[in-house]
Design a protein around this motif. Structure first.
Motif, PDB file in Angstrom:
ATOM      1  N   LEU A 171       0.661  -1.202  -0.050  1.00 38.30           N
ATOM      2  CA  LEU A 171      -0.079   0.080  -0.108  1.00 38.30           C
ATOM      3  C   LEU A 171       0.844   1.414   0.010  1.00 38.30           C
ATOM      4  O   LEU A 171       0.627   2.189  -0.619  1.00 38.30           O
ATOM      5  N   ALA A 210      -5.600  -0.462   7.149  1.00 35.68           N
ATOM      6  CA  ALA A 210      -4.255  -1.152   7.456  1.00 35.68           C
ATOM      7  C   ALA A 210      -3.887  -0.385   8.697  1.00 35.68           C
ATOM      8  O   ALA A 210      -3.223  -0.873   9.736  1.00 35.68           O
ATOM      9  N   CYS A 238      -8.074   1.231   2.031  1.00 35.35           N
ATOM     10  CA  CYS A 238      -7.312   0.202   2.353  1.00 35.35           C
ATOM     11  C   CYS A 238      -6.142   0.832   3.375  1.00 35.35           C
ATOM     12  O   CYS A 238      -5.691  -0.101   4.297  1.00 35.35           O
ATOM     13  N   CYS A 239      -5.593   1.945   3.114  1.00 30.05           N
ATOM     14  CA  CYS A 239      -4.325   2.409   3.864  1.00 30.05           C
ATOM     15  C   CYS A 239      -5.105   2.883   5.235  1.00 30.05           C
ATOM     16  O   CYS A 239      -4.492   2.462   6.200  1.00 30.05           O
TER      17      CYS A 239
END
Length: 74
Positions: A15, A66, A62-63
């Motif tokens: 990422l 995460a 997604c970042c």
């Protein structure tokens, strides 16, 4: 600190790599130098930049997921 050899470490690294290449695509001098090749080893940077610019909403989500996982769950 995430371990690069674990699965979540690889995901975080991927990422960050995609986000970095997408950012470098916006810088004119670096775009012509780093992202000019579309094939081979240097083509990985170009492909990651394309993924980062076309799927910017998905990559951003997604970042965030995460970051939440690394900070609070792990």
């Amino acid at each position: 600190m995430t371990n690069v050899y674990s699965f979540d470490g690889v995901l975080v690294f991927g990422l960050l790599f995609i986000c970095t290449c997408a950012y470098l695509k916006k810088v004119p001098r670096l775009k012509s130098w780093l992202l000019s090749e579309k094939r081979g080893v240097w083509g990985v940077f170009y492909k990651a930049a394309v993924i980062g610019t076309r799927l910017h909403l998905g990559v951003a989500l997604c970042c965030l997921a995460a970051a939440f996982y690394v900070l609070f769950i792990k």
